[in-house]
Design an enzyme around this catalytic site. Structure first.
Site, mmCIF file in Angstrom:
data_model
loop_
_atom_site.group_PDB
_atom_site.id
_atom_site.type_symbol
_atom_site.label_atom_id
_atom_site.label_comp_id
_atom_site.label_asym_id
_atom_site.label_seq_id
_atom_site.Cartn_x
_atom_site.Cartn_y
_atom_site.Cartn_z
ATOM 1 N N GLU A 96 -19.974 100.783 -19.917
ATOM 2 C CA GLU A 96 -21.009 100.618 -18.884
ATOM 3 C C GLU A 96 -22.176 99.775 -19.403
ATOM 4 O OE1 GLU A 96 -21.977 104.237 -16.774
ATOM 5 O OE2 GLU A 96 -24.010 103.533 -16.357
ATOM 6 N N LYS B 163 -25.159 113.401 -16.308
ATOM 7 C CA LYS B 163 -24.189 112.309 -16.521
ATOM 8 C C LYS B 163 -24.878 111.191 -17.307
ATOM 9 C CE LYS B 163 -21.719 108.461 -15.505
ATOM 10 N NZ LYS B 163 -22.086 107.074 -15.789
ATOM 11 N N ASP C 48 -14.154 114.395 -30.386
ATOM 12 C CA ASP C 48 -13.513 114.811 -29.138
ATOM 13 C C ASP C 48 -14.582 114.897 -28.040
ATOM 14 O OD1 ASP C 48 -12.366 116.215 -27.048
ATOM 15 O OD2 ASP C 48 -11.395 117.704 -28.330
ATOM 16 N N HIS D 223 -29.179 96.582 -13.618
ATOM 17 C CA HIS D 223 -27.723 96.478 -13.490
ATOM 18 C C HIS D 223 -27.330 95.106 -12.966
ATOM 19 C CE1 HIS D 223 -25.717 100.535 -13.906
ATOM 20 N NE2 HIS D 223 -26.940 100.706 -14.335
HETATM 21 C C1 MEV Z 1 -25.521 106.060 -14.348
HETATM 22 O O1 MEV Z 1 -24.424 105.883 -15.230
HETATM 23 C C2 MEV Z 1 -26.420 107.171 -14.835
HETATM 24 C C3 MEV Z 1 -27.587 107.521 -13.906
HETATM 25 O O2 MEV Z 1 -27.098 107.816 -12.591
HETATM 26 C C4 MEV Z 1 -28.280 108.729 -14.500
HETATM 27 C C5 MEV Z 1 -29.346 109.346 -13.603
HETATM 28 O O3 MEV Z 1 -29.260 109.221 -12.372
HETATM 29 O O4 MEV Z 1 -30.251 109.990 -14.176
HETATM 30 C C6 MEV Z 1 -28.546 106.361 -13.744
#
Ligand code: MEV
Length: 426
Positions: free
Chosen positions: A78, A262, A278, A376
């Protein structure tokens, strides 16, 4: 003037690594196409191998963790993650860097005991013999004991009502030192199982490590000077307070917390993967820990320090090792551990937690201000320029033009490449 790491070419970056880190030519080879994992080694690692699958490996910059400068290898597909953590590490450095550590190296193994008529009596039997059982386990794993680890404790948990009736769960706590610990713990559990059956008269069913490694937590915290958070038209206070508001959302709402965490795992997994560990175990542990209160929440916390700085902290289970498994078999994982300069699982866990915190801040800072699409889009434009045939020298300029025109499309990129080539041929 020296070029910054991100401005250097691939070969210049390798040269910089050679100068900055104590890496041998063989280690550096592990970063190149002809080095790294070979098919024969891969064939010995898993089944039915037909080839290899590559991912980008980048080096995060600017990290100071427990007063030590660390170059951090990250494996991730990413865009924005490596740049994001590097930038946040620069802000953290201005506040003294990251302080980080782990709570212990203890992992939990579980035995499921079924077919018991009196669960409490069975639990009492196990606890009464715990000292003897631990001693036998020490004799079973003398090498671990010699390294300063070994079995620590035995606990019992009774579940009176489950879909399979009542069951006794025996926890074996093991200090696994610098290993991830799954093999160690699982083999100790299999050794222990018949002894538990003999003691309780029950039937031991599952014998397996728990990935909710809540005795082996890694933590990190850092101060981010308020004024350093300012950019464009945003004041430091606005950015700081916006970040805290964003965190409060995740702390209150599981739908947001899942995405927030995430982002944390974008940083965590990339280092876990780079060191041959792992990452599924780390993911499972992190999310189970995030739900420990009964509600799924943020793995990080953000607040205002007394001096007005932004204060961030993170805590999550960290079952990573620096011995055994792919950490030693995979040549690039080996080189990455060397680059990190870590000798112990505790040091590695401290670094990973710091990267998770930095990545969370990078995401929250963008979300609380300009949004994440701007950054992005710049990277996306570079990928479109490359796909259109731009050479490495052309990529930046063509990507910048695509963004300026708000037309990040392959057809437009192809026109620009053609124009550029035409102009240069005149
Ligand atoms: C994207 O890979 C991760 C985000 O969505 C994390 C977040 O929203 O805090 C940008």
């Amino acid at each position: 003037m020296n070029k910054k790491f991100h401005q250097q070419s691939l070969s210049e970056r390798l040269k910089s690594l050679e100068l900055q880190a104590n890496l041998s030519p063989e280690d550096l080879l592990a970063y190149q196409y002809e080095g790294g994992l070979d098919a024969e080694t891969a064939n010995a690692m898993v089944e039915n191998v037909v080839g290899l699958y590559s991912l980008p490996l980048g080096i995060a910059q600017n990290f100071v963790i427990n007063d030590r400068e660390v170059l951090i290898p990250m494996v991730i597909e990413e865009p924005s993650v490596i740049a994001g953590v590097s930038f946040m590490a620069k802000l953290a450095r201005a506040g003294g860097g990251f302080k980080a550590g782990i709570t212990s190296q203890q992992m939990i193994g579980q035995l499921q005991v079924l077919d018991l008529s009196d669960l409490q009596a069975a639990a009492d039997q196990v606890l009464a013999q715990a000292g003897q059982l631990l001693q036998e386990l020490e004799e079973f794993q003398p090498n671990l004991v010699r390294r300063g680890g070994g079995p620590i404790d035995i606990e019992t948990h009774i579940f009176n009502e489950t879909a399979a009736g009542a069951m006794l769960i025996v926890h074996l706590i093991v200090d696994v030192k610098d290993a991830m610990g799954a093999n160690l713990v699982n083999s100790m559990l299999e050794y222990l199982a018949p002894k538990i059956e003999a003691l309780t008269g029950g039937r031991v069913h599952l014998r397996i490590l728990s990935n909710l490694a809540d005795r082996r937590l890694a933590w990190a915290r850092s101060h981010f000077p308020c004024q350093r958070l300012a950019f464009d038209d945003y004041t430091g206070e606005q950015v700081r307070d916006g970040i805290i508001e964003a965190w409060a959302f995740a702390d209150a709402d599981p739908y947001r917390a899942a995405t927030h965490n995430k982002g944390v795992m974008n940083g965590v997994d990339a280092v876990v993967l780079a060191t041959g560990n792992d990452w599924r175990a780390i993911e499972a542990g992190a999310h189970a820990y995030a739900a420990r209160s009964g509600q799924y929440r943020s793995l990080t916390t953000w607040s205002v320090a007394e001096n007005g700085d932004l204060l961030g902290s993170i805590e999550l289970p960290m079952a990573v090792g620096v011995v055994g498994g792919a950490t030693r078999v995979h040549p690039t994982a080996r080189a990455n551990l060397k680059l990190l300069g870590v000798e112990t699982a505790a040091e590695l866990g401290s670094i990973i937690a710091s990267v998770g915190l930095a990545q969370n801040l990078a995401a929250l800072r963008a979300l609380a201000t300009e949004g994440i699409q701007k950054g992005h889009m710049n990277l996306h434009a570079r990928q479109v320029a490359l796909a259109a045939g731009a050479t490495p020298e052309q990529v930046e300029a063509i990507a910048a033009q695509l963004v300026a025109e708000d037309k990040i499309q392959l057809s437009r990129a192809q026109e620009l490449v053609a124009q550029w080539n035409g102009n240069n041929n005149d």
